[in-house]
Scaffold this motif. Structure first.
Motif, short mmCIF file in Angstrom:
data_model
loop_
_atom_site.label_atom_id
_atom_site.label_comp_id
_atom_site.label_asym_id
_atom_site.label_seq_id
_atom_site.Cartn_x
_atom_site.Cartn_y
_atom_site.Cartn_z
N LYS A 131 19.03 9.98 -7.33
CA LYS A 131 18.57 8.43 -7.78
C LYS A 131 19.76 7.52 -7.33
CE LYS A 131 18.09 6.21 -12.29
NZ LYS A 131 18.12 6.56 -13.66
N ARG A 135 19.51 4.19 -4.80
CA ARG A 135 19.86 3.23 -5.28
C ARG A 135 20.87 2.28 -4.14
NH1 ARG A 135 23.99 0.57 -7.12
NH2 ARG A 135 25.40 2.31 -7.03
N ILE A 148 14.44 3.29 -10.63
CA ILE A 148 14.45 4.39 -9.95
C ILE A 148 14.36 5.62 -10.84
CG2 ILE A 148 15.19 5.98 -8.23
CD1 ILE A 148 16.93 3.27 -7.16
#
Length: 208
Positions: A131, A135, A148
């Motif tokens: 994640k 990002r 996300i």
């Protein structure tokens, strides 16, 4: 819509080729066979989710299977990435038998099968790393920030799982069996839409 199709991993093809040529009594045969079975089971677990992906709105989602993205000296391997205009969702599939325990206190993932207990890398910690990677990748490539999230799917229909520890409440919405995948997606979509709407409202307020 599928943007990146899934292919049989090269490692599986290599292991299968080695096993075809290796004598059954070779000292490494059993270890290579076990590695082949483990990887093949993981691949088949990913394939089994294709049944559910086909029910997702085709015009909304872009589906990327088997991503292997550079991360410095390492790679970021993601089973499936679901991209929509409002969000990015990481899907990690576990095709494992027996009882699976998500221990959020010690960040451990434990399998108990045939009275044998074995530890594996924590898929929740891994998903959190993925994640953060996504990002940073989006920011570095000029994309606007979007929500996300991730979901860990247990594809073995006979497996059972439990989630324990202080962060169980946070992890529970992000773990499911394969047959609950679509309903979990609906819940995550609602949460993401709320985040997205709140973000847009804040941006409009900040610009006014």
């Amino acid at each position: 819509m599928i943007v990146k199709a899934r292919t049989v991993p090269l490692k599986i093809l290599i292991l299968a080729a080695i096993l075809r040529r290796l004598p059954l009594n070779h000292e490494k045969y059993q270890a290579i066979l076990e590695e082949f079975k483990r990887r093949e089971a993981g691949y088949q677990g990913e394939v089994s989710l294709d049944y559910y992906y086909r029910f997702l709105p085709q015009q909304k989602y872009r589906i990327f299977h088997d991503l292997n993205l550079p991360d410095g000296d390492y790679n970021c391997q993601i089973d499936t990435l679901l991209v929509s205009p409002e969000s990015v969702l990481i899907v990690d599939v576990k095709n494992m038998a027996g009882k699976l325990i998500f221990d959020t206190e010690n960040q451990q993932f434990i399998q108990i099968n045939h009275d044998k207990e074995k530890g594996y890398p924590d898929p929740i910690a891994q998903a959190e790393r993925h994640k953060e990677y996504i990002r940073k990748w989006l920011a570095a490539n000029g994309f606007p920030p979007v929500p996300i999230d991730y979901i860990v799917v247990i594809s073995n229909s006979h497996a059972i799982y439990s989630i324990s520890g202080p962060n169980a409440r946070i992890v529970k919405p992000r773990v499911c069996k394969a047959d609950a995948f679509l309903s979990k997606m609906q819940v995550l979509e609602k949460c993401i839409q709320t985040q997205f709407s709140a973000k847009k409202t804040f941006e409009r307020f900040a610009d006014s």
